[in-house]
Scaffold this active site. Structure first.
Site, PDB file in Angstrom:
ATOM      1  N   ASN A 135      -3.936   0.018  34.087  1.00 17.84           N
ATOM      2  CA  ASN A 135      -3.301  -1.269  34.384  1.00 17.84           C
ATOM      3  C   ASN A 135      -2.214  -0.989  35.420  1.00 17.84           C
ATOM      4  O   ASN A 135      -1.140  -0.508  35.073  1.00 17.84           O
ATOM      5  CB  ASN A 135      -2.710  -1.861  33.100  1.00 17.84           C
ATOM      6  CG  ASN A 135      -1.924  -3.135  33.365  1.00 17.84           C
ATOM      7  OD1 ASN A 135      -1.981  -3.690  34.464  1.00 17.84           O
ATOM      8  ND2 ASN A 135      -1.193  -3.588  32.361  1.00 17.84           N
ATOM      9  N   LYS A 141      -0.457  -2.968  37.080  1.00 13.69           N
ATOM     10  CA  LYS A 141       0.633  -3.965  37.112  1.00 13.69           C
ATOM     11  C   LYS A 141       0.928  -4.339  38.571  1.00 13.69           C
ATOM     12  O   LYS A 141       0.027  -4.305  39.397  1.00 13.69           O
ATOM     13  CB  LYS A 141       1.857  -3.446  36.353  1.00 13.69           C
ATOM     14  CG  LYS A 141       1.469  -2.917  34.962  1.00 13.69           C
ATOM     15  CD  LYS A 141       2.623  -2.693  34.048  1.00 13.69           C
ATOM     16  CE  LYS A 141       2.095  -2.203  32.693  1.00 13.69           C
ATOM     17  NZ  LYS A 141       3.129  -2.055  31.698  1.00 13.69           N
ATOM     18  N   GLY A 178       5.841   1.186  28.545  1.00 18.97           N
ATOM     19  CA  GLY A 178       6.749   1.591  29.613  1.00 18.97           C
ATOM     20  C   GLY A 178       8.044   2.217  29.128  1.00 18.97           C
ATOM     21  O   GLY A 178       8.976   2.396  29.901  1.00 18.97           O
ATOM     22  N   SER A 197       2.729   3.772  26.676  1.00 16.21           N
ATOM     23  CA  SER A 197       3.180   5.140  26.969  1.00 16.21           C
ATOM     24  C   SER A 197       2.145   6.212  26.611  1.00 16.21           C
ATOM     25  O   SER A 197       2.501   7.328  26.222  1.00 16.21           O
ATOM     26  CB  SER A 197       4.521   5.434  26.293  1.00 16.21           C
ATOM     27  OG  SER A 197       5.522   4.539  26.773  1.00 16.21           O
ATOM     28  N   HIS A 217      -1.539  -9.814  28.252  1.00 18.07           N
ATOM     29  CA  HIS A 217      -0.628  -8.672  28.274  1.00 18.07           C
ATOM     30  C   HIS A 217       0.763  -9.151  27.864  1.00 18.07           C
ATOM     31  O   HIS A 217       1.160 -10.265  28.188  1.00 18.07           O
ATOM     32  CB  HIS A 217      -0.597  -8.044  29.673  1.00 18.07           C
ATOM     33  CG  HIS A 217       0.137  -6.734  29.677  1.00 18.07           C
ATOM     34  ND1 HIS A 217       1.503  -6.665  29.693  1.00 18.07           N
ATOM     35  CD2 HIS A 217      -0.314  -5.458  29.622  1.00 18.07           C
ATOM     36  CE1 HIS A 217       1.870  -5.386  29.653  1.00 18.07           C
ATOM     37  NE2 HIS A 217       0.783  -4.636  29.610  1.00 18.07           N
ATOM     38  N   GLU A 227       3.574  -8.583  28.989  1.00 18.96           N
ATOM     39  CA  GLU A 227       4.424  -9.014  30.112  1.00 18.96           C
ATOM     40  C   GLU A 227       4.081 -10.444  30.537  1.00 18.96           C
ATOM     41  O   GLU A 227       4.946 -11.209  30.945  1.00 18.96           O
ATOM     42  CB  GLU A 227       4.278  -8.015  31.277  1.00 18.96           C
ATOM     43  CG  GLU A 227       4.977  -6.694  30.953  1.00 18.96           C
ATOM     44  CD  GLU A 227       4.352  -5.464  31.566  1.00 18.96           C
ATOM     45  OE1 GLU A 227       3.569  -5.572  32.525  1.00 18.96           O
ATOM     46  OE2 GLU A 227       4.655  -4.358  31.062  1.00 18.96           O
ATOM     47  N   GLU A 246      -1.272  -3.087  21.957  1.00 23.27           N
ATOM     48  CA  GLU A 246      -0.147  -2.518  22.691  1.00 23.27           C
ATOM     49  C   GLU A 246       1.164  -2.928  22.018  1.00 23.27           C
ATOM     50  O   GLU A 246       1.667  -4.037  22.259  1.00 23.27           O
ATOM     51  CB  GLU A 246      -0.141  -3.019  24.139  1.00 23.27           C
ATOM     52  CG  GLU A 246      -1.392  -2.655  24.909  1.00 23.27           C
ATOM     53  CD  GLU A 246      -1.133  -2.650  26.421  1.00 23.27           C
ATOM     54  OE1 GLU A 246      -1.291  -1.594  27.030  1.00 23.27           O
ATOM     55  OE2 GLU A 246      -0.736  -3.693  26.964  1.00 23.27           O
TER      56      GLU A 246
HETATM   57  P1  PGA Z   1       2.460   2.025  29.911  1.00 27.77           P
HETATM   58  O1  PGA Z   1       1.867   0.557  30.004  1.00 27.77           O
HETATM   59  O2  PGA Z   1       1.295   2.973  29.783  1.00 27.77           O
HETATM   60  O3  PGA Z   1       3.212   2.218  31.201  1.00 27.77           O
HETATM   61  O4  PGA Z   1       3.351   2.067  28.717  1.00 27.77           O
HETATM   62  C1  PGA Z   1       0.763   0.161  29.229  1.00 27.77           C
HETATM   63  C2  PGA Z   1       0.440  -1.289  29.499  1.00 27.77           C
HETATM   64  O5  PGA Z   1       1.369  -2.077  29.638  1.00 27.77           O
HETATM   65  O6  PGA Z   1      -0.737  -1.673  29.575  1.00 27.77           O
END
Ligand code: PGA
Length: 251
Positions: free
Chosen positions: A9, A11, A174, A214, A96, A98, A168
């Site tokens: 992903n 982003k 993140g 992460s 997601h 976000e 998630e």
């Molecule tokens: P990350 O993000 O691996 O940077 O924690 C995962 C995601 O948001 O899909």
């Protein structure tokens, strides 16, 4: 049989040129290698068509990170599921955290997006997960169950079979704090049980449930060794081939 999947992903990262280079470098790293999972990259909308026509999409599936909750029309700035599909993308990440947090996407809106994605032949990668306060107060199972029920359980079983889930935990995205292998397995088993209760064992067994938050080269093997963890949705570590490939090869 459910599939193992490692999906990146990206982003809101990478210009078109940077994204094309990253996709081509990943393709070169995968070429001739036998990997035990499907590899997907979730890119910004503007990359989709260029990347889909520049790389072997059998080697790397292409995913959008969102699509509109309307089919077409006067919705300035939106990108429809039909438009995504017309680029050659086969997947779309939906829900997601976000998008839920920063853009107000509710389960009701997501239900519309899922329906449009499926109607246009896209496979939704549907994200679910609790925030830290919900986990600390013991509500995490309820939160995840509600996201699945309100976002997806309107689907008939034959449509639900086309869904990929991504658990998630928001506190792990993140942050560098990964869910422990035990926490991931516990939630994934709960999710599968929830699917079985609604759609039966066969649908539950056939649904790929990815872990995200992460995940990296150091923890992927342990996470993926769990019976109910069928792969990962990878943010930060998907932005470099050197960090992404070891996760792909963790299977
Ligand atoms: P990350 O993000 O691996 O940077 O924690 C995962 C995601 O948001 O899909």
């Amino acid at each position: 049989m459910r599939k193992n999947i490692v999906a990146g992903n990206w982003k809101m990262n990478n210009t078109l040129q940077e994204g094309l280079n990253l996709a081509k470098d990943l393709e070169a790293a995968l070429k001739g290698k036998k990997v035990n999972c499907e590899v997907i990259i979730g890119t910004p909308f503007i990359h989709l068509a260029s990347i889909a026509s520049s790389i072997d999409t059998k080697l790397i599936g292409i995913s959008a990170q969102n699509c509109a909750d309307k089919a077409s029309g006067a919705y300035t700035g939106e990108v429809s599921a039909a438009m995504v599909a017309s680029t050659g993308a086969k997947y779309v990440i939906l829900g997601h955290s976000e998008r839920r947090t920063y853009y107000g996407e509710t389960n009701t809106i997501l239900k519309e997006k899922v329906a449009l994605a499926l109607a246009n032949g896209l496979t939704p990668i549907f994200c679910i997960g609790e925030v830290l306060e919900e986990r600390n107060s013991g509500k995490h199972f309820d939160v995840v169950e509600t996201q699945i029920r309100e976002g997806l359980f309107n689907l008939p079983a034959e449509d639900f079979r086309k869904i990929v889930l991504a658990y998630e935990p928001v506190w792990a995205i993140g942050t560098g704090v990964t869910a422990t292998s035990g926490q991931a397995q516990e939630m994934h088993a709960f999710i599968r049980k929830t699917l079985a209760a609604n759609y039966g064992e066969s649908v539950a067994d056939d649904t790929s449930i990815l872990y995200g938050g992460s995940a990296n080269a150091g923890n992927a093997k342990e996470l993926f060794s769990n019976p109910d963890v069928d792969g990962g949705l990878i943010g930060g570590a998907s932005l470099s081939v050197d960090k992404f490939m070891p996760i792909v090869e963790a299977f």
